[in-house]
Structures are given as structure tokens and as C-alpha cells.
Design an enzyme around this catalytic site. Sequence first.
Site, PDB file in Angstrom:
ATOM      1  N   CYS A   1       0.198   6.539  -7.529  1.00 41.22           N
ATOM      2  CA  CYS A   1       2.104   6.473  -7.545  1.00 41.22           C
ATOM      3  C   CYS A   1       2.629   8.100  -6.736  1.00 41.22           C
ATOM      4  CB  CYS A   1       2.545   6.127  -8.397  1.00 41.22           C
ATOM      5  SG  CYS A   1       5.035   5.865  -8.419  1.00 41.22           S
TER       6      CYS A   1
ATOM      7  N   ASP B   1      -6.217   1.780   2.213  1.00 39.22           N
ATOM      8  CA  ASP B   1      -4.511   2.227   1.080  1.00 39.22           C
ATOM      9  C   ASP B   1      -4.818   3.099   0.239  1.00 39.22           C
ATOM     10  OD1 ASP B   1      -1.995   1.848  -0.473  1.00 39.22           O
ATOM     11  OD2 ASP B   1      -1.319   0.225   1.155  1.00 39.22           O
TER      12      ASP B   1
ATOM     13  N   HIS C   1       2.919  -7.369   1.049  1.00 35.55           N
ATOM     14  CA  HIS C   1       2.680  -5.669   0.324  1.00 35.55           C
ATOM     15  C   HIS C   1       2.885  -4.940  -1.145  1.00 35.55           C
ATOM     16  CE1 HIS C   1       0.381  -2.399   0.086  1.00 35.55           C
ATOM     17  NE2 HIS C   1       0.966  -1.819   0.209  1.00 35.55           N
TER      18      HIS C   1
END
Lengths: 302, 302
Positions: free
Chosen positions: A240, A17, A207
Amino acid sequence: MSQLPGAVSIREVGPRDGLQNEDPIPTEAKVRLLDALSATGVRRIEAVSFVHPRAIPQMADADQVWSAATRAPGVRYSALVPNSRGAQRALAAGFTEIEVVVSASDTHNRRNVNRSTDESLDDIAELIELLHGAGATAEVIVATSFGCPYEGDVDPVRVAGIVNRVVADGADRVAFGDTTGMGTPRRVRELVTAVRTRQPEIPVLLHFHNTRGTALANLLTALELGITEFDASIGGLGGCPYAPGASGNVATEEVVHMLHDMGIDTGIDLDALVEVAELAEKLVGRQLPSGVLRAGPRTRLA
Amino acid sequence: MSQLPGAVSIREVGPRDGLQNEDPIPTEAKVRLLDALSATGVRRIEAVSFVHPRAIPQMADADQVWSAATRAPGVRYSALVPNSRGAQRALAAGFTEIEVVVSASDTHNRRNVNRSTDESLDDIAELIELLHGAGATAEVIVATSFGCPYEGDVDPVRVAGIVNRVVADGADRVAFGDTTGMGTPRRVRELVTAVRTRQPEIPVLLHFHNTRGTALANLLTALELGITEFDASIGGLGGCPYAPGASGNVATEEVVHMLHDMGIDTGIDLDALVEVAELAEKLVGRQLPSGVLRAGPRTRLA
């Protein structure tokens, strides 16, 4: 603090991820990161995803990375797959813990895979059957569980309904992703309660993103509700979607730092973890948003 | 969530604590920031400190700033002073809420003011008398309450002993500063419990740093313990002694964002607050470490 769990299971998601949301790095750098993480005492690592290289070039070398990585005894490795083709690749590579994703928000799911949530759940039912047939477990990750950047609030009852569906379809575990950092202690409490009321037995993992500073407050709330499984990303790898320098995934060392100070066991060596966060920062070549990486653990004196 | 308080009192410390730890900005910029904050609905602002300009050049123009600033009705303004000379200046400027600081850690106190904690407490006893004589209130801020960067852990019983002493000396309120971000939920619980057991009546305010990502988890813990007064700094102004880009003061908009989502009233207009955080970032000319400033509140959709 007496009601808090004595131990927590951290799944390190930086190699998959995390790196999937950074500029691509060489195969050998990915292997180095994976191997370094495997030596920290962490017991679960999301290693790679098997996705189309045009969609996600960062994971184009998943097979090579996984072939070259050291499998540490005592560490459970998992892989994410988007469809049956990815699942076949993951199984062929030897993975026995597989994750699939669906968005709780219809709009978010359509933007991601051009299908409704329900259509994706139909696909997932087939995927679970395929995985179980091959002796692997299937985890369903429900993205945008704490809010959707297009739709806003997501009804916890809708998320719980998705859980009911995937449990009925045979999912071995579920995870709730705070995809764009809309989670807050209130949202965590509402979602966990809605799910636990309906499905008290299914293993649940959370998460969190630290996009708006709430990651550790959310985690603390989840601990108080008895949740003991969390994703975290070394150094906060993963960035982000909003802005450079902003936080995405909560940093593993910030999670472990707080948990250990609270007397909650993770099996992880925090000093070793901070060293891997330093390595991760070097490998991706940008400053990562981890306070514990910058300042060191609170026990590191001036 | 039913035991949580319905309202919280935020003291905005950006104009003093924040700017004191940034590169100096012009007097008119400070006035602009103060006036903008006064219009957000925040009810308390730490406006300036009256310190020697050689020690802290950022506050050399405290008198000019305060003369030019608009005093908004319904806002309580306070000033920090290091000694009786500063106290005289603050009183002459019209302040009636004055703060003084002592470090719970002897080493930290000696490094700051070359005196032991006990010697500083003697000075503070005299200061309280001076302030009360002039009709002002005295708040004692206990720095390094959650840990000292030189000594490590600070015994909550030692901090509670300091509180006993200053309460006996007439302090109107106490604040606990997490000076270098060593606070964690466990430390907050231990300290608040130690103090409340001995001094159930004295008003308590907590001042958190987000150096290691724990600020909002600490705040959540404090809320659960019934604490309803917190410092916060617009945009996270104030930086961090450790590294550029790292967090110091918790950002006011991150605190308000989480509290409002939990249904806890602050009196503050969050959208207005985020605009002031944007202004603060422009005024100091560096990217501030606030997630809510970067990403916007969770209600701001894509």
C-alpha cells in the site's frame, strides 16, 4: 443468494501488480511464484509488465521471467504495457492478451505519465490498433475508478464516458482499478450501473484494494450486480502506498475463501493457494496482509 | 441500496472486549480511552467486565475504571458478567445493561467454562432472573455462532434453538459472536434467517471479527437482512488468537467509514473516531489492524 453467479473468474495479479510494488526479488524467485500459481487451478495470471527498467526496476527482467516460466495448459497469461515499445516487447514475447492503463482522474494520470486522460486515450486508441494488427486482444484498465487520492470522488459518468471511448476504439475488455482503496459498496454500485447502462456487452473486470477493509464487501456488491471477473493478488502482494503493514491488493486466498464458502466456483484449489501465499511471503521477506494466510481457511480446525 | 436501513446502532466494545485481549494497560489509560470514546457520538459502549482477576487480569480494575469514567449523556454503557457474583458487582457499580455469554458449540463452551451449553443456559436463566429482579436488562451473547474452531460449522438451527430457550427465559436481547472469524456472507444469511423465522421480535446484534477479511462483507449482508445493531472495536483492538498482527474484532472506524459512505447514519463523528483509534494504538503500544486508521478515510486527500 439465488441471484449470485455460480462461477467467478479470478485473475491472479501477484506476479506483476503485486511484485511491482514490493522490493525487487530475483528472477528465479519470480519464476517460482509464477509456476506455483499456475498449478493452483487459477485460469488467468497477469504475468509481467514490459516497462522501462528505470521506471520500474522490479520488472526489468520480464523477458527472462517469461522465458523461464512454465505455461500451464488452461491458463491465460497476460502482460501490462505502458506504450507501443512495451507492446512490441510483449508481442515479441508471445503474449496475446495485453493490458494498458489510463487514470480516470486527470490529476492522477498527469502525475503518472504527464499527460491528460484524453491524451492517454488517444495513445491507447493507437495501441489497440497495433495490438489487434498483431492478433492480440487489448484490455483497458481504468485506474482511480472509485476515487482519486488527489481529486477525491470520481464521477461514475466520467468513467462511463472513458469506457464509451475505448469501446469505440476497439477495446476488447475493460477493468476498473480501485487504485488507492477508495471503493465502497456504494461506489461499486454506482460505477457498475453507470457503465452497464451504457455498455451492457463489454466484459468488465474489477480490481479491488483492501486499504480500508472494504474489498470483500465491494466484491459481494459486484457479484450481486452480476460481475464475474475480479483481480486478486496472492497473499495480498503489492502493499500500500500509505504505510508499511497496510493492505493494497485484496488477497486471492481471501477472495477464493469467501467465494467457495458461498458455493461459487473458481476452479482454484484453496489449500494449494494458501501454500503459494506462504511461498510469496517467504520470497518477498515481509509479512503479507492476508487473514486467510495467517489464520487458515475457516475449515482448518484447532 | 433502497432496502438498506437508514441508521445503524454501533456498540463500541474496545474498552472491554478489545482490552481484555491485549496486554494489560494502566487504569488511567482505560479511563482515558472510555472518555475519548464517549465524546465521539457513539451511543453504546461495552465498558468493562466483572470477572475474576485471576482469569482475566486485564479487567481486575473494572470498578476503579468505571468509577473514574465520565458518563456521557446519551450513551448507554454495558458490562459483561460471567456469573451471579459478577452480576452482583455490575449491579452494585450501577450498570443496568448486562451481558452474559454462552457458546453455541458444546466443545467451545466446555473449554471456556467446563460446562455444556445446556448447563450454561440453566445458569443464564437464573442470571436473567437475578438481573431483572434488580431492574437491569439481560443480553445473551451466543459465541461461536458462525462456526467453532474445534467443531467446525455450527448448525444455525442449533443457534436458533438457543435463542428460543433464552427468549423463553426472559432475555431482553441476543447477540451473535463470530468468535474466531469463521463468519461469511453465507453463514450470516443462514443464521439470521434461522433466528428471524423463529423469533421475529427479539432485538439482534451481530459481533464480527475480521480474521479472514470478511467482516464488512458480513455486515453488508446483515444490513440487507434488516439487522441494524453491530459491535465494533476501536482500531480493531482485541487482536486475534491465531497470530500477532492478525485481525480480531472489526475496527469501529472501518465500519463507520463504510456505513457513512453508504448514507447510513451512526451518530458518530468519523474524524473523532479515527483520533481515538490513534490514541488506542498509543495506549496498547502495538500497531492495530485498522485500514482506516492507517490510510485515513477515503475523503482524506493526498
